[in-house]
Scaffold this active site. Structure first.
Site, PDB file in Angstrom:
ATOM      1  N   PRO A 188      33.955  18.025  14.407  1.00 51.19           N
ATOM      2  CA  PRO A 188      35.085  16.726  14.028  1.00 51.19           C
ATOM      3  C   PRO A 188      35.447  17.921  12.707  1.00 51.19           C
ATOM      4  O   PRO A 188      34.754  18.055  11.888  1.00 51.19           O
ATOM      5  CB  PRO A 188      34.268  15.467  13.377  1.00 51.19           C
ATOM      6  N   ASN A 189      36.913  17.310  12.673  1.00 54.42           N
ATOM      7  CA  ASN A 189      37.685  17.864  10.806  1.00 54.42           C
ATOM      8  C   ASN A 189      37.802  19.235  11.095  1.00 54.42           C
ATOM      9  O   ASN A 189      38.575  19.433   9.680  1.00 54.42           O
ATOM     10  CB  ASN A 189      37.129  17.169   9.594  1.00 54.42           C
ATOM     11  N   ARG A 206      41.643  21.922   4.352  1.00 51.80           N
ATOM     12  CA  ARG A 206      40.907  20.851   4.066  1.00 51.80           C
ATOM     13  C   ARG A 206      39.554  22.559   3.176  1.00 51.80           C
ATOM     14  O   ARG A 206      39.735  23.055   3.788  1.00 51.80           O
ATOM     15  CB  ARG A 206      39.999  21.013   5.020  1.00 51.80           C
ATOM     16  N   TYR A 213      35.549  25.845   2.888  1.00 54.90           N
ATOM     17  CA  TYR A 213      36.137  26.497   4.626  1.00 54.90           C
ATOM     18  C   TYR A 213      37.016  27.855   4.730  1.00 54.90           C
ATOM     19  O   TYR A 213      36.972  28.116   5.983  1.00 54.90           O
ATOM     20  CB  TYR A 213      36.551  25.226   4.981  1.00 54.90           C
ATOM     21  N   ASN A 218      30.535  24.772  16.801  1.00 54.40           N
ATOM     22  CA  ASN A 218      29.781  24.402  15.373  1.00 54.40           C
ATOM     23  C   ASN A 218      30.289  22.966  15.277  1.00 54.40           C
ATOM     24  O   ASN A 218      31.234  22.062  15.449  1.00 54.40           O
ATOM     25  CB  ASN A 218      31.447  24.835  14.713  1.00 54.40           C
ATOM     26  N   ALA A 223      29.924  18.422  11.336  1.00 50.46           N
ATOM     27  CA  ALA A 223      29.026  17.036  10.664  1.00 50.46           C
ATOM     28  C   ALA A 223      28.321  15.907  11.024  1.00 50.46           C
ATOM     29  O   ALA A 223      27.312  15.440  10.973  1.00 50.46           O
ATOM     30  CB  ALA A 223      29.983  15.823  10.223  1.00 50.46           C
ATOM     31  N   HIS A 283      24.743  17.107  11.526  1.00 50.38           N
ATOM     32  CA  HIS A 283      22.897  16.800  10.712  1.00 50.38           C
ATOM     33  C   HIS A 283      22.777  14.971  10.775  1.00 50.38           C
ATOM     34  O   HIS A 283      21.822  14.990  10.657  1.00 50.38           O
ATOM     35  CB  HIS A 283      23.682  16.863   9.643  1.00 50.38           C
ATOM     36  N   ASP A 327      20.239  16.045  22.675  1.00 50.38           N
ATOM     37  CA  ASP A 327      20.165  15.961  23.868  1.00 50.38           C
ATOM     38  C   ASP A 327      20.564  16.424  24.341  1.00 50.38           C
ATOM     39  O   ASP A 327      20.190  16.988  25.815  1.00 50.38           O
ATOM     40  CB  ASP A 327      19.894  13.908  24.473  1.00 50.38           C
ATOM     41  N   GLU A 361      24.624  28.163  18.035  1.00 49.86           N
ATOM     42  CA  GLU A 361      25.542  26.975  16.495  1.00 49.86           C
ATOM     43  C   GLU A 361      25.874  27.834  15.513  1.00 49.86           C
ATOM     44  O   GLU A 361      25.110  28.912  14.952  1.00 49.86           O
ATOM     45  CB  GLU A 361      23.972  25.776  16.077  1.00 49.86           C
ATOM     46  N   HIS A 407      28.242  27.614  11.608  1.00 52.94           N
ATOM     47  CA  HIS A 407      29.221  27.540  10.392  1.00 52.94           C
ATOM     48  C   HIS A 407      30.030  28.295   9.612  1.00 52.94           C
ATOM     49  O   HIS A 407      29.047  29.557   9.101  1.00 52.94           O
ATOM     50  CB  HIS A 407      27.595  26.443   9.343  1.00 52.94           C
ATOM     51  N   LEU A 408      30.545  27.914   9.187  1.00 50.70           N
ATOM     52  CA  LEU A 408      31.384  28.571   8.121  1.00 50.70           C
ATOM     53  C   LEU A 408      31.032  28.598   6.733  1.00 50.70           C
ATOM     54  O   LEU A 408      30.647  29.813   6.402  1.00 50.70           O
ATOM     55  CB  LEU A 408      32.668  28.084   7.909  1.00 50.70           C
ATOM     56  N   SER A 409      30.211  27.534   6.300  1.00 51.79           N
ATOM     57  CA  SER A 409      29.356  27.646   4.834  1.00 51.79           C
ATOM     58  C   SER A 409      28.361  27.873   5.434  1.00 51.79           C
ATOM     59  O   SER A 409      27.859  27.338   6.426  1.00 51.79           O
ATOM     60  CB  SER A 409      29.812  26.093   4.336  1.00 51.79           C
ATOM     61  N   ARG A 430      24.190  24.052   0.059  1.00 50.06           N
ATOM     62  CA  ARG A 430      25.170  22.661  -0.107  1.00 50.06           C
ATOM     63  C   ARG A 430      24.152  21.520  -0.013  1.00 50.06           C
ATOM     64  O   ARG A 430      22.808  21.959  -1.361  1.00 50.06           O
ATOM     65  CB  ARG A 430      26.332  22.429   0.929  1.00 50.06           C
ATOM     66  N   ARG A 466      23.027  18.147   4.112  1.00 52.94           N
ATOM     67  CA  ARG A 466      22.851  19.673   5.407  1.00 52.94           C
ATOM     68  C   ARG A 466      22.702  20.340   5.224  1.00 52.94           C
ATOM     69  O   ARG A 466      22.612  21.315   6.287  1.00 52.94           O
ATOM     70  CB  ARG A 466      24.926  19.780   4.169  1.00 52.94           C
TER      71      ARG A 466
HETATM   72  C1  DQA Z   1      30.349  23.333   8.636  1.00 51.50           C
HETATM   73  C2  DQA Z   1      29.416  22.508   7.969  1.00 51.50           C
HETATM   74  C3  DQA Z   1      28.783  20.583   8.123  1.00 51.50           C
HETATM   75  O1  DQA Z   1      27.807  20.570   7.121  1.00 51.50           O
HETATM   76  C4  DQA Z   1      30.359  20.096   7.438  1.00 51.50           C
HETATM   77  O2  DQA Z   1      29.976  18.395   8.207  1.00 51.50           O
HETATM   78  C5  DQA Z   1      31.349  20.830   8.853  1.00 51.50           C
HETATM   79  C6  DQA Z   1      31.309  22.060   8.765  1.00 51.50           C
HETATM   80  C7  DQA Z   1      30.404  24.324   8.474  1.00 51.50           C
HETATM   81  O3  DQA Z   1      31.806  25.574   9.443  1.00 51.50           O
HETATM   82  O4  DQA Z   1      30.813  24.867   7.198  1.00 51.50           O
HETATM   83  O5  DQA Z   1      32.443  19.904   8.842  1.00 51.50           O
HETATM   84  O6  DQA Z   1      29.577  22.728   9.978  1.00 51.50           O
END
Ligand code: DQA
Length: 148
Positions: A9-10, A17, A22, A72, A75, A78, A85, A96, A98-100, A105, A109
């Site tokens: 998501p997002n 964003r 990011y 990725n 959100a 978490h 599952d 898995e 993550h950009l950040s 953080r 997270r």
């Molecule tokens: C994220 C980190 C998550 O905590 C956050 O909700 C995201 C992006 C990252 O790629 O850093 O939407 O997965």
């Protein structure tokens, strides 16, 4: 070899964003560099983005004909026992990303429900996390090939 890439998501908003966290690359740009690297690694990529937890579960369940998953979960990392599952159920090499750096953080997270079911996690290298993740899958899949 065929890899399923799932953006949660997002992530469709990347580039506009929270750019201080990011970065300025759009999802399209990230996908283009993934496709370029995939060619080099000899992977066929199918790339999906979804803002919906159940849809991500469906994508993972339908991944039987793939060799690996790059995800990725955003959100849902978490919060989602359902995605965790699903990954456990398909039992497929899964990286898995993550950009950040999620450990640098907010407290909420700092834990990933997904990580214990993933082959490994890459966090904190911006768009490069995805490329490192794809290389990690290549490493895992080649190691598997040589041992079977
Ligand atoms: C994220 C980190 C998550 O905590 C956050 O909700 C995201 C992006 C990252 O790629 O850093 O939407 O997965």
């Amino acid at each position: 070899m065929k890899i399923l890439v799932i953006h949660g998501p997002n992530l469709n908003l990347l580039g506009s964003r929270e750019t201080s966290i990011y970065g300025k690359q759009s999802l399209k740009e990230i996908n283009n560099s993934l496709k370029e690297l995939a060619k080099e690694l000899g992977f066929e990529l199918v790339i999906k983005q979804s803002n919906h937890e159940g849809e991500i579960v469906d994508l993972i369940q339908a991944s039987k004909n793939y060799d690996g998953i790059l995800i990725n979960p955003a959100a849902y990392t978490h919060t989602s026992i359902a995605i965790r599952d699903a990954i456990a159920a398909v039992n497929m090499p899964t990286v898995e990303v993550h950009l950040s750096n999620i450990y640098k953080r907010e407290e909420f997270r700092k834990s990933s429900l997904i990580a214990p079911e993933a082959s490994g996690q890459i966090s904190g290298f911006g768009p490069h996390s995805y490329l490192l993740g794809l290389r990690a899958l290549s490493y895992i899949l080649n190691a598997k090939k040589h041992h079977s």
